[in-house]
Design a protein around this motif. Sequence first.
Motif, PDB file in Angstrom:
ATOM      1  N   THR A 260       1.466 119.976  33.636  1.00  0.00           N
ATOM      2  CA  THR A 260       0.626 119.265  34.596  1.00  0.00           C
ATOM      3  C   THR A 260      -0.276 118.272  33.876  1.00  0.00           C
ATOM      4  OG1 THR A 260       0.607 121.170  36.082  1.00  0.00           O
ATOM      5  CG2 THR A 260      -1.157 119.549  36.369  1.00  0.00           C
ATOM      6  N   TYR A 261      -0.172 117.003  34.262  1.00  0.00           N
ATOM      7  CA  TYR A 261      -1.060 115.949  33.777  1.00  0.00           C
ATOM      8  C   TYR A 261      -1.797 115.418  35.000  1.00  0.00           C
ATOM      9  CZ  TYR A 261       1.961 116.138  29.670  1.00  0.00           C
ATOM     10  OH  TYR A 261       2.671 116.559  28.576  1.00  0.00           O
ATOM     11  N   VAL A 262      -3.054 115.771  35.126  1.00  0.00           N
ATOM     12  CA  VAL A 262      -3.786 115.525  36.368  1.00  0.00           C
ATOM     13  C   VAL A 262      -3.859 114.043  36.720  1.00  0.00           C
ATOM     14  CG1 VAL A 262      -5.995 115.784  37.555  1.00  0.00           C
ATOM     15  CG2 VAL A 262      -5.115 117.638  36.149  1.00  0.00           C
ATOM     16  N   TRP A 263      -4.292 113.195  35.759  1.00  0.00           N
ATOM     17  CA  TRP A 263      -4.439 111.770  36.084  1.00  0.00           C
ATOM     18  C   TRP A 263      -3.089 111.121  36.366  1.00  0.00           C
ATOM     19  CZ3 TRP A 263      -8.663 110.783  38.048  1.00  0.00           C
ATOM     20  CH2 TRP A 263      -9.871 111.269  37.541  1.00  0.00           C
ATOM     21  N   GLY A 264      -2.090 111.488  35.593  1.00  0.00           N
ATOM     22  CA  GLY A 264      -0.743 110.958  35.837  1.00  0.00           C
ATOM     23  C   GLY A 264      -0.232 111.335  37.217  1.00  0.00           C
ATOM     24  N   ALA A 265      -0.513 112.587  37.628  1.00  0.00           N
ATOM     25  CA  ALA A 265      -0.066 113.055  38.943  1.00  0.00           C
ATOM     26  C   ALA A 265      -0.793 112.335  40.075  1.00  0.00           C
ATOM     27  CB  ALA A 265      -0.274 114.563  39.056  1.00  0.00           C
ATOM     28  N   ILE A 266      -2.116 112.154  39.915  1.00  0.00           N
ATOM     29  CA  ILE A 266      -2.906 111.509  40.976  1.00  0.00           C
ATOM     30  C   ILE A 266      -2.528 110.030  41.114  1.00  0.00           C
ATOM     31  CG2 ILE A 266      -5.232 110.766  41.635  1.00  0.00           C
ATOM     32  CD1 ILE A 266      -6.239 113.416  40.392  1.00  0.00           C
ATOM     33  N   ILE A 267      -2.525 109.315  39.992  1.00  0.00           N
ATOM     34  CA  ILE A 267      -2.231 107.880  40.039  1.00  0.00           C
ATOM     35  C   ILE A 267      -0.762 107.642  40.395  1.00  0.00           C
ATOM     36  CG2 ILE A 267      -2.155 105.744  38.678  1.00  0.00           C
ATOM     37  CD1 ILE A 267      -4.559 106.922  37.081  1.00  0.00           C
ATOM     38  N   GLY A 268       0.128 108.407  39.776  1.00  0.00           N
ATOM     39  CA  GLY A 268       1.552 108.275  40.095  1.00  0.00           C
ATOM     40  C   GLY A 268       1.843 108.616  41.540  1.00  0.00           C
ATOM     41  N   GLY A 269       1.169 109.648  42.058  1.00  0.00           N
ATOM     42  CA  GLY A 269       1.351 110.021  43.462  1.00  0.00           C
ATOM     43  C   GLY A 269       0.871 108.942  44.415  1.00  0.00           C
ATOM     44  N   ALA A 270      -0.251 108.300  44.050  1.00  0.00           N
ATOM     45  CA  ALA A 270      -0.776 107.210  44.890  1.00  0.00           C
ATOM     46  C   ALA A 270       0.183 106.023  44.896  1.00  0.00           C
ATOM     47  CB  ALA A 270      -2.152 106.777  44.383  1.00  0.00           C
ATOM     48  N   ILE A 271       0.687 105.660  43.721  1.00  0.00           N
ATOM     49  CA  ILE A 271       1.643 104.546  43.627  1.00  0.00           C
ATOM     50  C   ILE A 271       2.920 104.874  44.402  1.00  0.00           C
ATOM     51  CG2 ILE A 271       3.126 103.235  42.041  1.00  0.00           C
ATOM     52  CD1 ILE A 271       0.859 103.550  39.947  1.00  0.00           C
ATOM     53  N   MET A 272       3.401 106.102  44.228  1.00  0.00           N
ATOM     54  CA  MET A 272       4.611 106.535  44.931  1.00  0.00           C
ATOM     55  C   MET A 272       4.393 106.511  46.446  1.00  0.00           C
ATOM     56  SD  MET A 272       7.674 107.967  44.759  1.00  0.00           S
ATOM     57  CE  MET A 272       8.725 108.931  45.812  1.00  0.00           C
ATOM     58  N   GLY A 273       3.223 106.972  46.880  1.00  0.00           N
ATOM     59  CA  GLY A 273       2.926 106.991  48.316  1.00  0.00           C
ATOM     60  C   GLY A 273       2.882 105.601  48.922  1.00  0.00           C
ATOM     61  N   VAL A 274       2.219 104.674  48.228  1.00  0.00           N
ATOM     62  CA  VAL A 274       2.158 103.286  48.722  1.00  0.00           C
ATOM     63  C   VAL A 274       3.560 102.679  48.754  1.00  0.00           C
ATOM     64  CG1 VAL A 274       1.324 100.955  48.179  1.00  0.00           C
ATOM     65  CG2 VAL A 274      -0.226 102.904  47.998  1.00  0.00           C
ATOM     66  N   GLY A 275       4.333 102.925  47.692  1.00  0.00           N
ATOM     67  CA  GLY A 275       5.712 102.412  47.647  1.00  0.00           C
ATOM     68  C   GLY A 275       6.581 103.000  48.735  1.00  0.00           C
TER      69      GLY A 275
ATOM     70  N   GLU B  10       7.232  98.977  28.660  1.00  0.00           N
ATOM     71  CA  GLU B  10       6.761  97.953  27.727  1.00  0.00           C
ATOM     72  C   GLU B  10       5.263  98.087  27.432  1.00  0.00           C
ATOM     73  OE1 GLU B  10       8.562  95.597  25.975  1.00  0.00           O
ATOM     74  OE2 GLU B  10      10.163  96.899  26.711  1.00  0.00           O
ATOM     75  N   LEU B  11       4.506  98.584  28.407  1.00  0.00           N
ATOM     76  CA  LEU B  11       3.059  98.732  28.229  1.00  0.00           C
ATOM     77  C   LEU B  11       2.651 100.196  28.061  1.00  0.00           C
ATOM     78  CD1 LEU B  11       1.803  96.177  30.933  1.00  0.00           C
ATOM     79  CD2 LEU B  11       2.064  95.808  28.468  1.00  0.00           C
ATOM     80  N   TYR B  12       3.597 101.010  27.581  1.00  0.00           N
ATOM     81  CA  TYR B  12       3.334 102.458  27.483  1.00  0.00           C
ATOM     82  C   TYR B  12       2.126 102.773  26.602  1.00  0.00           C
ATOM     83  CZ  TYR B  12       3.833 107.426  26.693  1.00  0.00           C
ATOM     84  OH  TYR B  12       3.586 108.771  26.608  1.00  0.00           O
ATOM     85  N   ALA B  13       1.969 102.034  25.508  1.00  0.00           N
ATOM     86  CA  ALA B  13       0.828 102.281  24.613  1.00  0.00           C
ATOM     87  C   ALA B  13      -0.497 102.127  25.365  1.00  0.00           C
ATOM     88  CB  ALA B  13       0.877 101.323  23.428  1.00  0.00           C
ATOM     89  N   PHE B  14      -0.538 101.175  26.300  1.00  0.00           N
ATOM     90  CA  PHE B  14      -1.739 100.957  27.100  1.00  0.00           C
ATOM     91  C   PHE B  14      -1.933 102.072  28.130  1.00  0.00           C
ATOM     92  CE2 PHE B  14      -3.565  99.189  31.035  1.00  0.00           C
ATOM     93  CZ  PHE B  14      -4.829  98.834  30.574  1.00  0.00           C
ATOM     94  N   PHE B  15      -0.815 102.501  28.751  1.00  0.00           N
ATOM     95  CA  PHE B  15      -0.891 103.506  29.813  1.00  0.00           C
ATOM     96  C   PHE B  15      -0.949 104.944  29.291  1.00  0.00           C
ATOM     97  CE2 PHE B  15       1.350 100.111  32.346  1.00  0.00           C
ATOM     98  CZ  PHE B  15       0.297  99.874  33.211  1.00  0.00           C
ATOM     99  N   GLU B  16      -0.601 105.151  28.018  1.00  0.00           N
ATOM    100  CA  GLU B  16      -0.459 106.517  27.493  1.00  0.00           C
ATOM    101  C   GLU B  16      -1.700 107.396  27.674  1.00  0.00           C
ATOM    102  OE1 GLU B  16       1.195 108.898  23.578  1.00  0.00           O
ATOM    103  OE2 GLU B  16       0.631 106.793  23.384  1.00  0.00           O
ATOM    104  N   PRO B  17      -2.926 106.896  27.393  1.00  0.00           N
ATOM    105  CA  PRO B  17      -4.102 107.759  27.595  1.00  0.00           C
ATOM    106  C   PRO B  17      -4.257 108.234  29.046  1.00  0.00           C
ATOM    107  CG  PRO B  17      -4.700 105.800  26.334  1.00  0.00           C
ATOM    108  CD  PRO B  17      -3.300 105.588  26.843  1.00  0.00           C
ATOM    109  N   ILE B  18      -3.880 107.371  29.993  1.00  0.00           N
ATOM    110  CA  ILE B  18      -3.954 107.765  31.402  1.00  0.00           C
ATOM    111  C   ILE B  18      -2.807 108.720  31.732  1.00  0.00           C
ATOM    112  CG2 ILE B  18      -3.908 106.926  33.793  1.00  0.00           C
ATOM    113  CD1 ILE B  18      -4.908 104.225  32.681  1.00  0.00           C
ATOM    114  N   TYR B  19      -1.613 108.376  31.239  1.00  0.00           N
ATOM    115  CA  TYR B  19      -0.408 109.160  31.519  1.00  0.00           C
ATOM    116  C   TYR B  19      -0.552 110.600  31.017  1.00  0.00           C
ATOM    117  CZ  TYR B  19       4.541 110.487  31.375  1.00  0.00           C
ATOM    118  OH  TYR B  19       5.738 111.126  31.546  1.00  0.00           O
ATOM    119  N   ASN B  20      -1.109 110.750  29.823  1.00  0.00           N
ATOM    120  CA  ASN B  20      -1.272 112.082  29.231  1.00  0.00           C
ATOM    121  C   ASN B  20      -2.669 112.651  29.451  1.00  0.00           C
ATOM    122  OD1 ASN B  20       1.345 112.305  28.142  1.00  0.00           O
ATOM    123  ND2 ASN B  20       0.765 110.992  26.434  1.00  0.00           N
ATOM    124  N   GLY B  21      -3.488 111.965  30.263  1.00  0.00           N
ATOM    125  CA  GLY B  21      -4.873 112.379  30.456  1.00  0.00           C
ATOM    126  C   GLY B  21      -5.025 113.667  31.235  1.00  0.00           C
ATOM    127  N   TYR B  22      -5.964 114.468  30.804  1.00  0.00           N
ATOM    128  CA  TYR B  22      -6.316 115.727  31.448  1.00  0.00           C
ATOM    129  C   TYR B  22      -5.091 116.630  31.599  1.00  0.00           C
ATOM    130  CZ  TYR B  22      -9.489 118.647  34.208  1.00  0.00           C
ATOM    131  OH  TYR B  22     -10.287 119.671  34.663  1.00  0.00           O
TER     132      TYR B  22
END
Length: 197
Positions: free
Chosen positions: A87-102, A140-152
Amino acid sequence: MELLIFNSMSIAASWDSIIAICIGIAFGFVLESSGFSSSRKMAGVFYGYDFAVLKVFFTAAVVAVIGIYYLDYLGYVDITKLYIHPTYVWGAIIGGAIMGVGFVAGGFCPGTSLCGVAIGKIDAWVYLVGLLIGIFIFSELYAFFEPIYNGYALGNVTLIDSFGWNPYWIIFIFSIIAIVAFVVSDIVRKKIKKVFY
């Protein structure tokens, strides 16, 4: 490495790809025959005129969890050996929001968009192209997103582990929630103008 199915049985790893292809074909067939390649049917849950998606996913979740725990109770499956995705909390919340809008904007989820592509739907092709662009940008921007992706990161946890709850009570409560959702969705659907598609 072997895939453990039952305590007394296992399937060789060389069968993994064949089993995955067969499951994928069966899953695609069920999605298409259920009408889930239609963006209107998929988006209907958000507009209140078609709750098939909600009912199918609730039913799948309830049947799966009851089946797994019943097989564990009978001794055919050891539930402690099943893989739990971390479980990665921030990844789940942000990814879920993006998925929901999509989901609302496009009327597809990744799996159903591929069903729509397979039968030649233009809107599904557009959705899939957007999906691939999103994957490309993320990679391509994984290095930028990684702290959020693996956050909490919480590790391989479940509600049962986190709160020490009895799994059978959770299954019972979840089943009641599903039944209530079915009843409420039927009431809402009857009050919304019927959509033909």
